[in-house]
Design a protein around this motif. Structure first.
Motif, PDB file in Angstrom:
ATOM      1  N   SER A  14       0.689  -1.233  -0.077  1.00 33.05           N
ATOM      2  CA  SER A  14      -0.095  -0.018  -0.117  1.00 33.05           C
ATOM      3  C   SER A  14       0.858   1.164  -0.023  1.00 33.05           C
ATOM      4  N   ARG A  15       0.146   2.341  -0.447  1.00 31.50           N
ATOM      5  CA  ARG A  15       1.062   3.791  -0.384  1.00 31.50           C
ATOM      6  C   ARG A  15       1.260   4.139   0.740  1.00 31.50           C
ATOM      7  N   ARG A  16       0.557   3.769   1.829  1.00 35.75           N
ATOM      8  CA  ARG A  16       0.761   4.048   3.234  1.00 35.75           C
ATOM      9  C   ARG A  16       2.192   3.586   3.952  1.00 35.75           C
ATOM     10  N   ALA A  17       2.531   2.299   3.522  1.00 33.62           N
ATOM     11  CA  ALA A  17       3.132   1.474   4.024  1.00 33.62           C
ATOM     12  C   ALA A  17       4.758   2.041   4.195  1.00 33.62           C
ATOM     13  N   LYS A  18       5.120   2.639   3.329  1.00 29.58           N
ATOM     14  CA  LYS A  18       6.402   3.271   3.324  1.00 29.58           C
ATOM     15  C   LYS A  18       6.467   4.617   4.457  1.00 29.58           C
ATOM     16  N   PRO A  19       5.578   5.453   4.266  1.00 32.32           N
ATOM     17  CA  PRO A  19       5.368   6.683   5.013  1.00 32.32           C
ATOM     18  C   PRO A  19       5.558   6.226   6.804  1.00 32.32           C
ATOM     19  N   ALA A  20       4.595   5.047   6.740  1.00 31.61           N
ATOM     20  CA  ALA A  20       4.426   4.659   8.106  1.00 31.61           C
ATOM     21  C   ALA A  20       5.887   3.931   8.638  1.00 31.61           C
ATOM     22  N   ALA A  21       6.407   3.342   7.696  1.00 31.31           N
ATOM     23  CA  ALA A  21       7.818   2.588   8.330  1.00 31.31           C
ATOM     24  C   ALA A  21       8.807   3.740   8.404  1.00 31.31           C
ATOM     25  N   PHE A  22       8.864   4.854   7.568  1.00 33.02           N
ATOM     26  CA  PHE A  22       9.629   5.966   7.796  1.00 33.02           C
ATOM     27  C   PHE A  22       9.514   6.602   9.233  1.00 33.02           C
ATOM     28  N   ALA A  23       8.130   6.942   9.501  1.00 30.13           N
ATOM     29  CA  ALA A  23       7.600   7.397  10.912  1.00 30.13           C
ATOM     30  C   ALA A  23       8.217   6.472  11.989  1.00 30.13           C
ATOM     31  N   LEU A  24       8.035   5.283  11.810  1.00 30.63           N
ATOM     32  CA  LEU A  24       8.443   4.115  12.802  1.00 30.63           C
ATOM     33  C   LEU A  24      10.026   4.137  13.035  1.00 30.63           C
ATOM     34  N   ALA A  25      10.659   4.325  11.909  1.00 29.67           N
ATOM     35  CA  ALA A  25      12.201   4.267  11.968  1.00 29.67           C
ATOM     36  C   ALA A  25      12.823   5.654  12.983  1.00 29.67           C
ATOM     37  N   LEU A  26      11.942   6.679  12.744  1.00 30.82           N
ATOM     38  CA  LEU A  26      12.114   7.933  13.666  1.00 30.82           C
ATOM     39  C   LEU A  26      12.097   7.818  14.976  1.00 30.82           C
ATOM     40  N   LEU A  27      11.215   6.904  15.494  1.00 26.88           N
ATOM     41  CA  LEU A  27      10.833   6.680  16.814  1.00 26.88           C
ATOM     42  C   LEU A  27      12.010   6.740  17.734  1.00 26.88           C
ATOM     43  N   PRO A  28      13.106   5.930  17.433  1.00 25.23           N
ATOM     44  CA  PRO A  28      14.228   5.922  18.411  1.00 25.23           C
ATOM     45  C   PRO A  28      14.770   7.385  18.540  1.00 25.23           C
ATOM     46  N   LEU A  29      15.007   8.086  17.533  1.00 22.82           N
ATOM     47  CA  LEU A  29      15.486   9.381  17.783  1.00 22.82           C
ATOM     48  C   LEU A  29      14.450  10.176  18.606  1.00 22.82           C
ATOM     49  N   ALA A  30      13.086  10.217  18.529  1.00 18.96           N
ATOM     50  CA  ALA A  30      12.256  10.738  19.332  1.00 18.96           C
ATOM     51  C   ALA A  30      12.568  10.598  20.767  1.00 18.96           C
ATOM     52  N   TRP A  31      12.523   9.040  20.841  1.00 12.39           N
ATOM     53  CA  TRP A  31      12.969   8.529  22.136  1.00 12.39           C
ATOM     54  C   TRP A  31      14.172   9.009  22.885  1.00 12.39           C
ATOM     55  N   MET A  32      15.304   9.183  22.284  1.00 10.54           N
ATOM     56  CA  MET A  32      16.749   9.537  22.594  1.00 10.54           C
ATOM     57  C   MET A  32      16.727  11.226  22.980  1.00 10.54           C
ATOM     58  N   VAL A  33      15.925  11.818  22.204  1.00 11.94           N
ATOM     59  CA  VAL A  33      15.446  13.360  22.568  1.00 11.94           C
ATOM     60  C   VAL A  33      14.777  13.335  23.783  1.00 11.94           C
ATOM     61  N   TRP A  34      13.913  12.533  23.995  1.00 17.87           N
ATOM     62  CA  TRP A  34      13.142  12.516  25.376  1.00 17.87           C
ATOM     63  C   TRP A  34      14.039  12.130  26.540  1.00 17.87           C
ATOM     64  N   LEU A  35      14.696  11.187  26.405  1.00 15.33           N
ATOM     65  CA  LEU A  35      15.846  10.714  27.305  1.00 15.33           C
ATOM     66  C   LEU A  35      16.746  11.974  27.589  1.00 15.33           C
ATOM     67  N   ALA A  36      17.434  12.610  26.472  1.00 11.16           N
ATOM     68  CA  ALA A  36      18.092  13.696  26.679  1.00 11.16           C
ATOM     69  C   ALA A  36      17.418  14.632  27.717  1.00 11.16           C
ATOM     70  N   LEU A  37      16.159  15.131  27.302  1.00 10.01           N
ATOM     71  CA  LEU A  37      15.524  16.321  27.881  1.00 10.01           C
ATOM     72  C   LEU A  37      15.091  15.934  29.367  1.00 10.01           C
ATOM     73  N   SER A  38      14.992  14.501  29.742  1.00  7.75           N
ATOM     74  CA  SER A  38      14.382  14.061  30.872  1.00  7.75           C
ATOM     75  C   SER A  38      15.399  13.655  32.004  1.00  7.75           C
ATOM     76  N   GLY A  39      16.846  13.704  31.274  1.00 10.60           N
ATOM     77  CA  GLY A  39      17.840  13.169  32.199  1.00 10.60           C
ATOM     78  C   GLY A  39      18.009  11.952  32.229  1.00 10.60           C
ATOM     79  N   GLY A  40      17.462  11.088  31.204  1.00 11.62           N
ATOM     80  CA  GLY A  40      17.130   9.600  31.090  1.00 11.62           C
ATOM     81  C   GLY A  40      18.700   8.961  30.389  1.00 11.62           C
TER      82      GLY A  40
END
Length: 219
Positions: free
Chosen positions: A11-37
């Motif tokens: 489907s056309r949505r599969a690649k954008p969804a995979a792209f967003a999922l692949a950015l989740l680790p970055l978002a998690w690391m930013v959260w850890l950096a901001l929260s002292g984790g």
């Protein structure tokens, strides 16, 4: 069930969804950096986390073909290039965090580390291989190099995987479980590929013998 999964993968949505999922680790690391984790040494923690995620994506990229063959889901091949590029993306973050935040762009100190610390030497080797692979990953480069040369070049991803695992094993102090697990996963993926290549070569050799026997046999 497999047909349903194949439909979703195509489907056309599969690649954008995979792209967003692949950015989740970055978002998690930013959260850890901001929260002292990231621990008592947040810079070292950021360097470590970005490197581990680069290795995870690299192993995932290597696993696409075995998973496709095992499950019969041909649609998985659509995501191999994206996953590989995300491995490079997190490797760039890993190196940038080390050079820019840990070393403050002190190039003399960085070069000294590369020369004197074997695990950094190995890690830089892995990064250089990934850089070449990322730079030649486009369809334009595939056409320019030709399919055979392009495939031969991109076999170097296994060299990058081996160097990345070795870099992680050498980095940690003592024998820790996590680096050895990643090394074992890589060894399994490399073993599967080697077995598949040997099987294919054996089949090709048998077919060649049959053809030669058919040509040379008396009628």
């Amino acid at each position: 069930m497999r047909r349903w999964i194949e439909t979703r993968l195509a489907s056309r949505r599969a690649k954008p969804a995979a792209f967003a999922l692949a950015l989740l680790p970055l978002a998690w690391m930013v959260w850890l950096a901001l929260s002292g984790g990231l621990g008592a040494e947040p810079v070292a923690g950021a360097v470590r986390e970005t490197g581990v995620w680069a290795l995870r994506f690299l192993l995932l990229a290597l696993a696409v073909t075995p998973l496709r063959r095992l499950t019969g889901l041909s649609g998985l091949a659509r995501f191999r290039r994206m996953i590989g590029l995300f491995a490079f993306f997190y490797a760039v973050l890993h190196l940038s965090t080390y050079v820019g935040i840990d070393q403050f762009f002190d190039w003399a100190a960085v070069w000294k580390d590369i020369v004197k610390r074997p695990y950094i030497t190995v890690g830089m080797g892995a990064f250089l291989v990934l850089t070449v692979l990322a730079a030649t990953s486009t369809d334009a480069m595939l056409r320019r190099l030709g399919g055979r040369r392009w495939r031969a070049l991109h076999k170097a991803v296994f060299a990058a995987g081996a160097a990345g695992c070795l870099h992680y094993v050498m980095l940690v102090k003592g024998w820790q479980t996590a680096p050895l697990v990643y090394a074992a996963v890589f060894a399994a993926l490399a073993g599967v590929r080697s077995f598949r290549l040997n099987t294919a070569r054996g089949q090709a050799a048998r077919h060649a013998l049959r053809r030669n026997g058919a040509v040379g046999s008396p009628r």
